[in-house]
Design a protein around this motif. Structure first.
Motif, PDB file in Angstrom:
ATOM      1  N   LEU A  80       0.854  -1.184   0.000  1.00  0.00           N
ATOM      2  CA  LEU A  80       0.000   0.000   0.000  1.00  0.00           C
ATOM      3  C   LEU A  80       0.884   1.224   0.000  1.00  0.00           C
ATOM      4  N   SER A  81       0.587   2.187  -0.848  1.00  0.00           N
ATOM      5  CA  SER A  81       1.376   3.411  -0.857  1.00  0.00           C
ATOM      6  C   SER A  81       0.690   4.462   0.004  1.00  0.00           C
ATOM      7  N   GLY A  82       1.481   5.343   0.533  1.00  0.00           N
ATOM      8  CA  GLY A  82       0.930   6.409   1.361  1.00  0.00           C
ATOM      9  C   GLY A  82       0.777   5.997   2.808  1.00  0.00           C
ATOM     10  N   LYS A  83       0.190   6.875   3.570  1.00  0.00           N
ATOM     11  CA  LYS A  83      -0.019   6.610   4.993  1.00  0.00           C
ATOM     12  C   LYS A  83      -1.149   5.621   5.191  1.00  0.00           C
ATOM     13  N   LEU A  84      -0.969   4.777   6.199  1.00  0.00           N
ATOM     14  CA  LEU A  84      -2.015   3.829   6.573  1.00  0.00           C
ATOM     15  C   LEU A  84      -2.966   4.482   7.553  1.00  0.00           C
ATOM     16  N   PHE A  85      -4.199   4.007   7.553  1.00  0.00           N
ATOM     17  CA  PHE A  85      -5.173   4.477   8.534  1.00  0.00           C
ATOM     18  C   PHE A  85      -4.600   4.187   9.919  1.00  0.00           C
ATOM     19  N   PRO A  86      -4.545   5.172  10.807  1.00  0.00           N
ATOM     20  CA  PRO A  86      -3.817   5.039  12.074  1.00  0.00           C
ATOM     21  C   PRO A  86      -4.556   4.247  13.151  1.00  0.00           C
ATOM     22  N   VAL A  87      -4.807   2.985  12.885  1.00  0.00           N
ATOM     23  CA  VAL A  87      -5.520   2.143  13.837  1.00  0.00           C
ATOM     24  C   VAL A  87      -4.515   1.440  14.751  1.00  0.00           C
ATOM     25  N   ILE A  88      -4.890   1.351  16.016  1.00  0.00           N
ATOM     26  CA  ILE A  88      -4.096   0.645  17.028  1.00  0.00           C
ATOM     27  C   ILE A  88      -5.013  -0.407  17.626  1.00  0.00           C
ATOM     28  N   ARG A  89      -4.552  -1.638  17.631  1.00  0.00           N
ATOM     29  CA  ARG A  89      -5.373  -2.711  18.193  1.00  0.00           C
ATOM     30  C   ARG A  89      -4.868  -3.050  19.590  1.00  0.00           C
ATOM     31  N   ILE A  90      -5.774  -2.991  20.533  1.00  0.00           N
ATOM     32  CA  ILE A  90      -5.475  -3.372  21.915  1.00  0.00           C
ATOM     33  C   ILE A  90      -6.457  -4.478  22.267  1.00  0.00           C
ATOM     34  N   GLY A  91      -5.954  -5.699  22.284  1.00  0.00           N
ATOM     35  CA  GLY A  91      -6.839  -6.842  22.475  1.00  0.00           C
ATOM     36  C   GLY A  91      -7.752  -6.955  21.276  1.00  0.00           C
ATOM     37  N   THR A  92      -9.033  -6.913  21.516  1.00  0.00           N
ATOM     38  CA  THR A  92     -10.001  -6.970  20.415  1.00  0.00           C
ATOM     39  C   THR A  92     -10.553  -5.595  20.055  1.00  0.00           C
ATOM     40  N   ASP A  93     -10.109  -4.581  20.765  1.00  0.00           N
ATOM     41  CA  ASP A  93     -10.607  -3.225  20.531  1.00  0.00           C
ATOM     42  C   ASP A  93      -9.693  -2.468  19.573  1.00  0.00           C
ATOM     43  N   ASN A  94     -10.296  -1.640  18.723  1.00  0.00           N
ATOM     44  CA  ASN A  94      -9.556  -0.780  17.798  1.00  0.00           C
ATOM     45  C   ASN A  94      -9.645   0.662  18.278  1.00  0.00           C
ATOM     46  N   TYR A  95      -8.509   1.337  18.253  1.00  0.00           N
ATOM     47  CA  TYR A  95      -8.443   2.756  18.594  1.00  0.00           C
ATOM     48  C   TYR A  95      -7.721   3.477  17.473  1.00  0.00           C
ATOM     49  N   ILE A  96      -8.061   4.734  17.279  1.00  0.00           N
ATOM     50  CA  ILE A  96      -7.475   5.512  16.203  1.00  0.00           C
ATOM     51  C   ILE A  96      -6.741   6.704  16.809  1.00  0.00           C
ATOM     52  N   SER A  97      -5.495   6.910  16.362  1.00  0.00           N
ATOM     53  CA  SER A  97      -4.686   8.031  16.818  1.00  0.00           C
ATOM     54  C   SER A  97      -5.245   9.328  16.251  1.00  0.00           C
ATOM     55  N   THR A  98      -5.555  10.257  17.118  1.00  0.00           N
ATOM     56  CA  THR A  98      -6.156  11.522  16.711  1.00  0.00           C
ATOM     57  C   THR A  98      -5.213  12.333  15.830  1.00  0.00           C
ATOM     58  N   GLU A  99      -3.961  12.464  16.248  1.00  0.00           N
ATOM     59  CA  GLU A  99      -2.994  13.260  15.483  1.00  0.00           C
ATOM     60  C   GLU A  99      -2.698  12.615  14.136  1.00  0.00           C
ATOM     61  N   ASP A 100      -2.480  11.301  14.121  1.00  0.00           N
ATOM     62  CA  ASP A 100      -2.154  10.616  12.875  1.00  0.00           C
ATOM     63  C   ASP A 100      -3.338  10.571  11.924  1.00  0.00           C
ATOM     64  N   LEU A 101      -4.547  10.633  12.459  1.00  0.00           N
ATOM     65  CA  LEU A 101      -5.736  10.636  11.608  1.00  0.00           C
ATOM     66  C   LEU A 101      -5.753  11.876  10.725  1.00  0.00           C
TER      67      LEU A 101
END
Length: 115
Positions: A80-101
């Motif tokens: 994939l080219s470019g930035k990836l969607f800034p998802v962070i997985r903690i266990g089964t939960d997904n969180y998104i970085s506000t700044e990287d978004l």
């Protein structure tokens, strides 16, 4: 001479009064700016849930999940080219970085990505 002294006293009083009033005005405007920063600190979250991200982007939760799964698939299969969607997985939960978004959004817009 008495009138000269009286005018000096009145002028000095008015000058002092104007300094005090202007100081109060300046200090109140500074307090408003500080309070605005405190409010923004309370609202700022370094990580957002899928629901919060959907609200932030004004799209649905399923669209956010589609973006995440699409990028995962593209990354595994073809790269994939470019930035990836800034998802962070903690266990089964997904969180998104506000700044990287914000960075991802600029990059995705520039590359005209489609999902």
């Amino acid at each position: 001479m008495k009138q000269l002294n009286l005018s000096v006293v009145i002028s000095s009083f008015l000058l002092g009064l104007s300094i005090v009033i202007s100081s109060l005005i300046i200090s109140n405007s500074g307090d408003r700016e500080l309070n605005k920063d405190k409010i923004n600190e309370k609202e700022y979250k370094p990580l957002m849930t899928i629901q919060e991200t959907a609200e932030y982007l004004k799209i649905t939760e399923s669209q956010v999940k589609t973006i995440i799964s699409s990028e995962d698939t593209m990354l595994r299969t073809s790269g994939l080219s470019g930035k990836l969607f800034p998802v962070i997985r903690i266990g089964t939960d997904n969180y998104i970085s506000t700044e990287d978004l914000k960075d991802w959004l600029k990059d995705s817009t520039a590359l005209r990505k489609q999902y």
